[in-house]
Design an enzyme around this catalytic site. Structure first.
Site: not given
Ligand code: C5P
Length: 224
Positions: A29-31, A95
């Site tokens: 995943a990402n932030r 994102a």
């Protein structure tokens, strides 16, 4: 409202990260918090648009007045987006994880005492913005985001053409700025006409101002 500048228009927004499962308990995943995308969906709705939001996993509430669907992976996000076309305008803020693992293990991967871990084999996810921006059901107005930590404007310019967007909203997500997960954003609007840099403001204010701008761009496209 029914008399807003986007009354009678349909809009689609993607927001949040995607989660790409490695096994039943782990994911890539990402932030992304979803704050900017959700704020844009809400702002478009306040201007009168019928807004469909496709959100990855986030910890914030669904925006008021917006039809929201929740997905996990990039492939699910693409399918949910395609199911909601056609629309007049689309803003791709999510994102999306660039990669997923080639396969998803059906059971939890186990560490083996004394042995090296198996490397993860990655494969590219579909590019949702590019698929829609260059596809046959392209909305009349297509906007992408570009989160970069270097060469912000050069990369955004390349993406504008490559992804078939009318505008790329570029923002610097270097750790020092605190944009990822934070409340404020500094954005640069990159179009075929050039670059317009906005002062740093709250993500809600960016959303409001961007929604106004997109309403004006859509109205311009209608003029003979
Ligand atoms: O190439 P990059 O990921 O920097 O492009 C960012 C823009 O493309 C954003 O608008 C993002 O929502 C969109 N995107 C997408 N699907 C992907 C990757 C990015 O829709 N797989």
């Amino acid at each position: 409202p029914a008399d807003g500048p986007l009354a009678g228009r349909t809009a689609l927004v993607t927001s949040g990260p995607t989660h790409e499962p490695i096994d039943p308990v782990r994911y890539i995943a990402n932030r992304s918090s979803g704050r900017q995308g959700h704020a844009i969906a809400a702002a478009l709705a306040r201007l009168g648009a019928a807004v469909r939001l496709v959100s990855g996993p986030v910890a914030i509430p669904d925006p008021p007045g917006v039809e929201t669907v929740h997905v996990e992976t990039a492939r699910e996000m693409l399918a949910a987006v395609e199911a909601r076309l056609p629309v007049d305008l689309a803003v791709f803020v999510a994102a999306v994880a660039d990669w997923r693992t080639e396969s998803q293990a059906p059971t939890k991967l186990k560490k083996r005492p004394g042995a090296e871990p198996e490397p993860l084999r990655l494969t590219l996810n579909p590019d949702i913005l590019k698929t829609v921006g260059t596809g046959s059901r392209r909305p009349r107005l297509v906007v992408g985001f570009a989160a970069e930590t270097a060469d912000l404007l050069a990369n955004a310019g390349v993406k504008l053409a490559a992804k078939g967007a009318d505008m790329i909203v570029a923002n610097d997500v270097s750790a020092e700025g605190g944009v990822m997960g934070g409340n404020a954003n500094t954005v640069h609007l990159v179009t075929a006409q050039g670059v317009e840099t906005w002062e740093t403001m709250a993500k809600d204010a960016v959303a409001e101002k961007l929604a106004q701008r997109l309403a004006a761009m859509l109205a311009d496209k209608d003029r003979p």
